[in-house]
Enzyme design. Structure first.
Site, PDB file in Angstrom:
ATOM      1  N   SER A  25       0.859  -1.183   0.000  1.00 25.35           N
ATOM      2  CA  SER A  25       0.000   0.000   0.000  1.00 25.35           C
ATOM      3  C   SER A  25       0.898   1.236   0.000  1.00 25.35           C
ATOM      4  CB  SER A  25      -0.955  -0.038   1.201  1.00 25.35           C
ATOM      5  OG  SER A  25      -1.905   1.012   1.124  1.00 25.35           O
ATOM      6  N   HIS A  52      -2.709  -1.002  -3.384  1.00 26.98           N
ATOM      7  CA  HIS A  52      -3.910  -0.195  -3.170  1.00 26.98           C
ATOM      8  C   HIS A  52      -3.900   1.035  -4.077  1.00 26.98           C
ATOM      9  CE1 HIS A  52      -4.462  -1.922   1.155  1.00 26.98           C
ATOM     10  NE2 HIS A  52      -4.930  -2.719   0.227  1.00 26.98           N
ATOM     11  N   ASP A 145      -4.765  -4.576   5.809  1.00 28.07           N
ATOM     12  CA  ASP A 145      -5.067  -5.472   4.709  1.00 28.07           C
ATOM     13  C   ASP A 145      -3.850  -6.346   4.403  1.00 28.07           C
ATOM     14  OD1 ASP A 145      -6.450  -6.635   2.592  1.00 28.07           O
ATOM     15  OD2 ASP A 145      -5.936  -5.031   1.191  1.00 28.07           O
TER      16      ASP A 145
END
Length: 205
Positions: A25, A52, A145
């Site tokens: 991310s 992401h 995540d």
């Protein structure tokens, strides 16, 4: 020659690796460029990546990576079968999963940790599809995540790697993974890059 910790962990993994999944991310573009920089054009594993991205825009990530790296890079297509030596990126706005026949599938289910695509979706589905023949790498990021997805890979007997939180641009994601399980390797980006080269040389089918 004395083995490093990651070399010993890789040597101890009992099964050949058939695919690699990677999640990142915040700070992820730079991290991905670093770990993939040394991979040869003839790399023998398919690599699927979730980074992401904003849900509502086109991504040039695969194009940028393809220009900067020796690998063939592309955005994954729905129902496409994973092929050796291809670096696949999840498309914005869709969760990316791996089916039992090693093909990709897209879905528009709710975001996970505000993200769609979700790293957990990719990791958990790939763990089901490949079992102990999967390697998973979780890198820098600002949410949790990927932590449960990496645990799923470990529970299926796969090989798991977490970026050292001290080495990460944002340590939240690696720390979340380490709170759930002890991965096979915790390392900085330079060692992860060397590990991937060795993984292809010694473990790929």
């Amino acid at each position: 020659m004395r083995q490093t910790n990651w070399q010993a962990a890789l040597a101890a993994h009992p099964r050949p690796i058939e695919a690699l999944v990677v999640g990142a991310s915040a700070g992820g573009v730079s991290a991905l460029l670093t770990i993939f920089a040394a991979l040869p054009a003839h790399f023998r594993l398919p690599i699927a990546v979730v980074l992401h991205l904003p849900d509502n825009r086109q991504s040039a990530l695969a194009e940028v990576m393809g220009r900067r790296l020796g690998l063939t890079a592309k955005e994954a297509d729905n129902h496409e079968h994973l092929q050796a030596g291809i670096l696949y990126f999840a498309a914005p706005g869709y969760h990316l999963s791996v089916e039992a026949d090693h093909s990709f599938s897209f879905s528009r289910e709710e975001p996970v940790y505000f993200s769609r695509p979700s790293i957990d979706y990719l990791f958990e589905s790939a763990a089901d599809a490949y079992g102990a023949n999967l390697a998973g790498v979780l890198l820098t990021g600002a949410n949790e995540d990927g932590a449960s997805g990496l645990l799923a890979i470990k529970q299926q007997g796969g090989f798991t790697v977490v970026q050292d939180p001290k080495d990460a641009h944002v340590p939240t994601m690696p720390l979340a993974a380490l709170a759930l399980h002890q991965p096979d390797v915790v390392a900085g980006l330079a060692d992860i890059r060397a590990l991937l080269v060795e993984l292809e040389a010694t473990h790929a089918c």
